[in-house]
Write a protein that holds these residues in place. Sequence first.
Motif, mmCIF file in Angstrom:
data_model
loop_
_atom_site.group_PDB
_atom_site.id
_atom_site.type_symbol
_atom_site.label_atom_id
_atom_site.label_comp_id
_atom_site.label_asym_id
_atom_site.label_seq_id
_atom_site.Cartn_x
_atom_site.Cartn_y
_atom_site.Cartn_z
ATOM 1 N N THR A 90 82.418 38.818 8.210
ATOM 2 C CA THR A 90 81.100 38.141 7.649
ATOM 3 C C THR A 90 81.304 37.470 6.293
ATOM 4 O O THR A 90 82.133 38.087 5.654
ATOM 5 C CB THR A 90 80.169 39.452 7.536
ATOM 6 O OG1 THR A 90 79.694 40.081 8.742
ATOM 7 C CG2 THR A 90 78.552 38.753 6.844
ATOM 8 N N GLU B 65 70.438 36.654 5.761
ATOM 9 C CA GLU B 65 69.865 37.661 5.174
ATOM 10 C C GLU B 65 70.306 38.121 3.930
ATOM 11 O O GLU B 65 71.397 37.660 3.450
ATOM 12 C CB GLU B 65 70.298 39.032 5.919
ATOM 13 C CG GLU B 65 69.580 40.459 5.438
ATOM 14 C CD GLU B 65 70.174 41.719 6.052
ATOM 15 O OE1 GLU B 65 69.782 42.819 5.834
ATOM 16 O OE2 GLU B 65 71.216 41.627 7.001
ATOM 17 N N SER C 5 73.494 35.012 8.972
ATOM 18 C CA SER C 5 72.338 35.447 9.365
ATOM 19 C C SER C 5 71.165 34.910 8.520
ATOM 20 O O SER C 5 69.873 34.828 8.637
ATOM 21 C CB SER C 5 72.111 37.070 9.411
ATOM 22 O OG SER C 5 72.324 37.486 8.369
#
Length: 279
Positions: free
Chosen positions: A2, A266, A264
Amino acid sequence: MTTYAIGDLQGCHAEFVALLERLDFDARRDRLWLAGDLINRGPDSLACLREVHALGEAVSVVLGNHDLHLLAIARGGMSHKRSDTLQAILDAPDCDALLDWLQSQPLWIDDGLDDPDRLTVMTHAGLPPWWSVARARELAGEVESTLRGNRAGGFLEHMYGDAPRRWRDDLEGADRLRAIVNIFTRMRFIAADGTLDFAAKAGLDATPAGFAPWFTYPRDDDPRMLFGHWAALGGQTPGAVVRAEALDTGCVWGGSLTALDLTSGERIGEPCQTRHGPS
């Protein structure tokens, strides 16, 4: 793996460590993009600089105006400001190694995609509408080469100043480099003719007459643009007509430190533990 993008640390070391723990960040697996201003104003600039440096290849950093300010003090003969919290770095036994590393960092990073409409880029303050992705990358490189070369001290000595307030392709010497640095690290409000306003630092309700946020001007391409620098936005870009994502959520001023998951979308925040300046 990530990749997270994080806004201005500004010496907020405890919050940075807590945010990495919240993310379950693993330097062997994950990656960080940091939007500059690693230091100054907050309580532990030295620890922030050491923490980021220790992450090695797991982290990519762009230089912010406070990072360049430290270099100008240490290697350009410039003076401290009363609000600076940089002395611990200058007194540290590993000061030279940390400054060498900081001075080697870029003004621009991207994810390496060939299509500018799919590219994700990061600079400290943003990307002006008058520069294409290719041109901006090229101009950032001019400053980066200077910082890494034998003319760095002279550049840092003459880096400060608001002039010229408008970019011209025929700028030369110190004026050219200063203009590039100011656009990449200090830009907030601009006029339609490209003039920058350096005085206004508050939110959009204090927009100077004749000016607008840089992200409200259209572009010919459509990169995803990540930036810090503008804590008063609170991580929002109202009125944006381009894909600009604000990352500085004012941790040093009592806000939070925010990480953006680049895949994502987020956002994960870590609240400020101790406020260190006015809002």
